[in-house]
Design a protein around this motif. Structure first.
Motif, PDB file in Angstrom:
ATOM      1  N   THR A  72      -9.395  12.787   4.496  1.00 54.70           N
ATOM      2  CA  THR A  72      -8.298  12.412   3.612  1.00 54.70           C
ATOM      3  C   THR A  72      -8.257  10.902   3.497  1.00 54.70           C
ATOM      4  O   THR A  72      -8.450  10.190   4.481  1.00 54.70           O
ATOM      5  CB  THR A  72      -6.945  12.896   4.179  1.00 54.70           C
ATOM      6  N   VAL A  73      -8.015  10.413   2.282  1.00 54.79           N
ATOM      7  CA  VAL A  73      -7.812   8.970   2.126  1.00 54.79           C
ATOM      8  C   VAL A  73      -6.359   8.660   2.459  1.00 54.79           C
ATOM      9  O   VAL A  73      -5.459   9.424   2.116  1.00 54.79           O
ATOM     10  CB  VAL A  73      -8.167   8.493   0.706  1.00 54.79           C
ATOM     11  N   GLU A  74      -6.141   7.550   3.134  1.00 55.97           N
ATOM     12  CA  GLU A  74      -4.804   7.248   3.639  1.00 55.97           C
ATOM     13  C   GLU A  74      -4.269   5.907   3.148  1.00 55.97           C
ATOM     14  O   GLU A  74      -3.295   5.396   3.694  1.00 55.97           O
ATOM     15  CB  GLU A  74      -4.815   7.264   5.177  1.00 55.97           C
ATOM     16  N   MET A  75      -4.879   5.354   2.075  1.00 58.43           N
ATOM     17  CA  MET A  75      -4.395   4.051   1.612  1.00 58.43           C
ATOM     18  C   MET A  75      -2.975   4.108   1.061  1.00 58.43           C
ATOM     19  O   MET A  75      -2.278   3.100   1.042  1.00 58.43           O
ATOM     20  CB  MET A  75      -5.348   3.434   0.586  1.00 58.43           C
ATOM     21  N   PHE A  76      -2.526   5.301   0.625  1.00 57.31           N
ATOM     22  CA  PHE A  76      -1.166   5.433   0.113  1.00 57.31           C
ATOM     23  C   PHE A  76      -0.227   6.089   1.132  1.00 57.31           C
ATOM     24  O   PHE A  76       0.913   6.417   0.803  1.00 57.31           O
ATOM     25  CB  PHE A  76      -1.177   6.234  -1.195  1.00 57.31           C
ATOM     26  N   VAL A  77      -0.709   6.280   2.341  1.00 58.27           N
ATOM     27  CA  VAL A  77       0.110   6.816   3.430  1.00 58.27           C
ATOM     28  C   VAL A  77       0.720   5.644   4.197  1.00 58.27           C
ATOM     29  O   VAL A  77       0.018   4.669   4.495  1.00 58.27           O
ATOM     30  CB  VAL A  77      -0.760   7.675   4.386  1.00 58.27           C
ATOM     31  N   PRO A  78       2.021   5.673   4.498  1.00 55.18           N
ATOM     32  CA  PRO A  78       2.604   4.584   5.290  1.00 55.18           C
ATOM     33  C   PRO A  78       1.808   4.350   6.572  1.00 55.18           C
ATOM     34  O   PRO A  78       1.339   5.298   7.214  1.00 55.18           O
ATOM     35  CB  PRO A  78       4.017   5.097   5.598  1.00 55.18           C
ATOM     36  N   ALA A  79       1.642   3.089   6.939  1.00 57.86           N
ATOM     37  CA  ALA A  79       0.777   2.721   8.067  1.00 57.86           C
ATOM     38  C   ALA A  79       1.106   3.508   9.330  1.00 57.86           C
ATOM     39  O   ALA A  79       0.203   3.942  10.061  1.00 57.86           O
ATOM     40  CB  ALA A  79       0.879   1.226   8.323  1.00 57.86           C
ATOM     41  N   ALA A  80       2.381   3.709   9.595  1.00 54.43           N
ATOM     42  CA  ALA A  80       2.783   4.383  10.836  1.00 54.43           C
ATOM     43  C   ALA A  80       2.378   5.855  10.857  1.00 54.43           C
ATOM     44  O   ALA A  80       2.305   6.467  11.927  1.00 54.43           O
ATOM     45  CB  ALA A  80       4.290   4.256  11.023  1.00 54.43           C
ATOM     46  N   LYS A  81       2.102   6.430   9.691  1.00 56.61           N
ATOM     47  CA  LYS A  81       1.763   7.848   9.610  1.00 56.61           C
ATOM     48  C   LYS A  81       0.269   8.101   9.453  1.00 56.61           C
ATOM     49  O   LYS A  81      -0.155   9.256   9.370  1.00 56.61           O
ATOM     50  CB  LYS A  81       2.523   8.490   8.445  1.00 56.61           C
ATOM     51  N   ARG A  82      -0.535   7.038   9.393  1.00 61.81           N
ATOM     52  CA  ARG A  82      -1.977   7.234   9.214  1.00 61.81           C
ATOM     53  C   ARG A  82      -2.610   7.764  10.499  1.00 61.81           C
ATOM     54  O   ARG A  82      -2.295   7.308  11.595  1.00 61.81           O
ATOM     55  CB  ARG A  82      -2.641   5.913   8.821  1.00 61.81           C
ATOM     56  N   VAL A  83      -3.533   8.713  10.320  1.00 64.11           N
ATOM     57  CA  VAL A  83      -4.299   9.232  11.448  1.00 64.11           C
ATOM     58  C   VAL A  83      -5.495   8.336  11.718  1.00 64.11           C
ATOM     59  O   VAL A  83      -5.846   8.063  12.866  1.00 64.11           O
ATOM     60  CB  VAL A  83      -4.766  10.674  11.163  1.00 64.11           C
TER      61      VAL A  83
END
Length: 395
Positions: free
Chosen positions: A308-319
């Motif tokens: 999964t791409v996580e660039m739009f996921v808040p930093a604290a929630k990134r795996v």
């Protein structure tokens, strides 16, 4: 009825890499137009952590590629054009006659959008057309309308919405880019007249889109055929599949987990399978928007790789991290890596690395990764590869 052709998982993986241009070593003479044609399109993206997605995708297939080459193909040679597939993309100019339907579809789609609609007054669009007609290619910075109302992440000023609408509709075309800034010109001044004026029946355009999609996919469900371009509807693909049932080959494909699912294959599927060879053992860093991994469900089904791409996921929630690259070795994904171009210090920084479960960081594998990072650094125009101390401790 003939029983579906059964395709084991490893064969399916190798076929998928082959049709995506990742089966062989990324070396040898570079035919950039031919490369884009073989892929069908190349997605554009603004994010530049090392190199923007479109450049990275092309480099992954031939590492003689360098960033200015695509700009020359667009602005000087007029060998490609930009428009919207599932996202903004570069397509071979020769595809233009078969893209007229997509111009019409996108015009209708954005016209119905409330986000676009209130900024599409005739006088506003006429002003944009007039300025470009009289002044030549213009970019969004050449206009001065302001965002109306509260500033929100995806809001655009009225002139940007108008430019985009006319671009979606095929009235304007990307003339060239300065960096990543797009310059718009009248379509008739960008698109070759002989291609622009061809009048292809709509059903022929749909048939072409579906045929080219299954050819580039090798194997696909009707949904995957539709999603390849995002330029047809469910009913369009179902009708095409029904009318061409005699040439399409029914198959059953084994997943990484061992289950089987039904799909359709290109008419020459048996010849393709007979010609398959093991993919290169080179370890490769793929872009998050690479066409081989864009369909995350297919990626997981074929390779057992959950990405999964996580660039739009808040930093604290990134795996994993903001921009993490999959690592492909042979016919399996062996890990993921975070890499950043630190141009101030002329180096490629590696802040994080994760190997997939069961993958051992052997000296040979680490050496292959180091070699790929050094090549990646050259694409980014930096010299050294710098490993974070915490990463070195883990490998």
């Amino acid at each position: 009825m003939t029983a579906p052709l059964k395709i084991p998982n490893r064969t399916a993986r190798r076929l998928w890499l082959s049709v995506n241009g990742l089966g062989g070593a990324p070396t040898g003479p570079l035919d950039l137009s031919g490369l884009i044609r073989s892929l069908g399109f190349v997605q554009l993206d603004t994010i530049q952590v090392v190199s923007r997605a479109h450049h990275h995708i092309l480099w992954s297939r031939n590492q003689n590629y360098r960033e200015p080459m695509l700009d020359r193909l667009l602005a000087r040679d007029r060998a490609v054009f930009e428009h919207f597939t599932h996202d903004a993309s570069v397509l071979p100019m020769e595809f233009l006659p078969m893209w007229q339907r997509q111009f019409t579809r996108m015009k209708a789609k954005v016209s119905r959008s409330s986000w676009f609609g209130k900024h599409l007054a005739d006088d506003h669009l006429a002003h944009i057309r007039r300025r470009i007609t009289e002044e030549g290619p213009l970019c969004t910075h050449d206009f001065d309308t302001k965002i109306q109302g509260a500033r929100e992440m995806w809001k655009r000023p009225p002139h940007k919405i108008g430019l985009d609408y006319l671009w979606y509709a095929g009235e304007l075309a990307t003339c060239h880019r300065d960096g990543f800034t797009k310059y718009y010109d009248l379509a008739e001044r960008v698109f070759p007249e002989d291609l622009r004026r061809q009048d292809i029946p709509e059903q022929d355009q749909v048939d072409w889109l579906c045929h080219v999609a299954i050819d580039r996919l090798g194997i696909g469900t009707q949904g995957e055929i539709r999603k390849f371009w995002e330029a047809t509807d469910v009913a369009d693909v179902a009708d095409w599949a029904s009318r061409h049932a005699g040439s399409l080959v029914p198959v059953e494909v084994q997943s990484a987990g061992g289950s089987w699912s039904r799909a359709l294959a290109a008419p020459d599927i048996e010849a393709r399978l007979a010609a398959l060879v093991p993919p290169t053992s080179r370890l490769r860093i793929l872009n998050p928007f690479d066409p081989a991994i864009r369909d995350r469900a297919r990626l997981k089904r074929l390779f057992g790789f959950d990405y999964t791409v996580e660039m739009f996921v808040p930093a604290a929630k990134r795996v994993w991290g903001y921009y993490v690259y999959p690592l492909l070795e042979g016919d399996r994904f062996v890990g993921r890596i975070e890499v950043k171009a630190d141009r101030r210090h002329n180096r490629l920084a590696v802040p994080a690395l994760w190997w997939e479960p069961g993958v051992q960081p052997t000296p040979h594998r680490r050496k292959k990764l180091q070699s790929e990072l050094e090549r990646f650094a050259r694409l980014a125009g930096v010299h050294d590869v710098y490993w974070d101390a915490s990463v070195i401790a883990k490998i």
